[in-house]
Design an enzyme around this catalytic site. Sequence first.
Site, PDB file in Angstrom:
ATOM      1  N   GLY A   9     -36.771  -4.979  44.912  1.00  0.00           N
ATOM      2  CA  GLY A   9     -36.339  -3.885  44.045  1.00  0.00           C
ATOM      3  C   GLY A   9     -36.029  -4.351  42.640  1.00  0.00           C
ATOM      4  O   GLY A   9     -35.054  -3.907  42.030  1.00  0.00           O
ATOM      5  N   ALA A  10     -36.884  -5.226  42.101  1.00  0.00           N
ATOM      6  CA  ALA A  10     -36.554  -5.917  40.848  1.00  0.00           C
ATOM      7  C   ALA A  10     -37.262  -5.349  39.630  1.00  0.00           C
ATOM      8  O   ALA A  10     -37.222  -5.950  38.562  1.00  0.00           O
ATOM      9  CB  ALA A  10     -36.875  -7.403  40.975  1.00  0.00           C
ATOM     10  N   VAL A  60     -39.939  -2.461  51.414  1.00  0.00           N
ATOM     11  CA  VAL A  60     -39.163  -3.051  52.506  1.00  0.00           C
ATOM     12  C   VAL A  60     -39.247  -2.246  53.798  1.00  0.00           C
ATOM     13  O   VAL A  60     -38.986  -2.787  54.877  1.00  0.00           O
ATOM     14  CB  VAL A  60     -37.683  -3.253  52.100  1.00  0.00           C
ATOM     15  CG1 VAL A  60     -37.578  -4.125  50.853  1.00  0.00           C
ATOM     16  CG2 VAL A  60     -36.967  -1.924  51.884  1.00  0.00           C
ATOM     17  N   TYR A 163     -24.706   5.519  52.434  1.00  0.00           N
ATOM     18  CA  TYR A 163     -24.672   4.306  51.627  1.00  0.00           C
ATOM     19  C   TYR A 163     -23.541   3.381  52.080  1.00  0.00           C
ATOM     20  O   TYR A 163     -23.757   2.190  52.317  1.00  0.00           O
ATOM     21  CB  TYR A 163     -24.495   4.675  50.159  1.00  0.00           C
ATOM     22  CG  TYR A 163     -24.532   3.485  49.227  1.00  0.00           C
ATOM     23  CD1 TYR A 163     -25.715   2.794  48.994  1.00  0.00           C
ATOM     24  CD2 TYR A 163     -23.375   3.047  48.568  1.00  0.00           C
ATOM     25  CE1 TYR A 163     -25.756   1.696  48.142  1.00  0.00           C
ATOM     26  CE2 TYR A 163     -23.410   1.956  47.709  1.00  0.00           C
ATOM     27  CZ  TYR A 163     -24.599   1.286  47.498  1.00  0.00           C
ATOM     28  OH  TYR A 163     -24.637   0.200  46.658  1.00  0.00           O
ATOM     29  N   ALA A 165     -21.783   3.196  54.926  1.00  0.00           N
ATOM     30  CA  ALA A 165     -21.912   2.648  56.279  1.00  0.00           C
ATOM     31  C   ALA A 165     -23.067   1.650  56.365  1.00  0.00           C
ATOM     32  O   ALA A 165     -22.957   0.623  57.045  1.00  0.00           O
ATOM     33  CB  ALA A 165     -22.112   3.782  57.278  1.00  0.00           C
ATOM     34  N   LYS A 167     -24.192  -0.244  53.965  1.00  0.00           N
ATOM     35  CA  LYS A 167     -23.797  -1.482  53.290  1.00  0.00           C
ATOM     36  C   LYS A 167     -22.749  -2.248  54.102  1.00  0.00           C
ATOM     37  O   LYS A 167     -22.701  -3.481  54.056  1.00  0.00           O
ATOM     38  CB  LYS A 167     -23.280  -1.172  51.888  1.00  0.00           C
ATOM     39  CG  LYS A 167     -24.381  -0.819  50.898  1.00  0.00           C
ATOM     40  CD  LYS A 167     -25.347  -1.980  50.683  1.00  0.00           C
ATOM     41  CE  LYS A 167     -26.322  -1.732  49.564  1.00  0.00           C
ATOM     42  NZ  LYS A 167     -27.213  -2.875  49.302  1.00  0.00           N
TER      43      LYS A 167
END
Length: 240
Positions: A9-10, A60, A163, A165, A167
């Site tokens: 994701g860069a 991903v 988000y 949970a 993470k």
Amino acid sequence: MTKIALVTGANKGIGKEIARQLGEGGFTVLVGSRDLARGEAAVKELVAEGLDAVAVQLEVTDAKSVDAATSLVARSYGQLDVLVNNAAVIPVGDDAAAGIADDVLREAFEVNVIGLVRVTQAFLPLLRKAERARIVNLSTSLASFELVGDPESRMSTVRTLGYNASKAAVNMVTVMLANELRGTGILVNGADPGNCATDMGGWSAPRTPSQGAAVAVQLATVGADGPTGHVYAEEGRLPW
């Protein structure tokens, strides 16, 4: 020998800034992006700054894409010194526990947890070939049970179960992988960039992507005596 770092994701935001700072530190940076054209645009910017950067198509959630990226890195470089799992989403419709829809919760875990594990598993053989590899998983204070559980904390007011949970699950992946890899020379940690001005964080957020990237870069370049199995923010180790 030049070290190789892959950041997922860069093509924008914190991920691109992590890539930039690693490049400034002498790494060849592989800019992972699900949209190759956007990754190439980011690479063009980094190369113009004098950095060694290469775009890699990497979605991903797509096993074939991950396998193709792994094969490309294996053929081109033979090993991987740093993996930064930055790719993540706050799904549209993310909501409080009482109202979140199944598909929204599923999307958060598919990208943020399953995708991260898929990428890590795929690249682990290449990381094992490096002398002292590092894995950094992007996390957040919103994954801290202590902070979110404190009614006086601002974190307790953020109603994004998907988000938060997912993470929190990333933190467990980080701990378990660190335990599994103890003694191999591979250190695994989580990095909380804070609330940064990006598409995800909102452009009114108080921190810059450059500020947010710093802790991830520090963990990606930490020495052999560095920590493993923890999550760090700019102010130090996060309570869980």
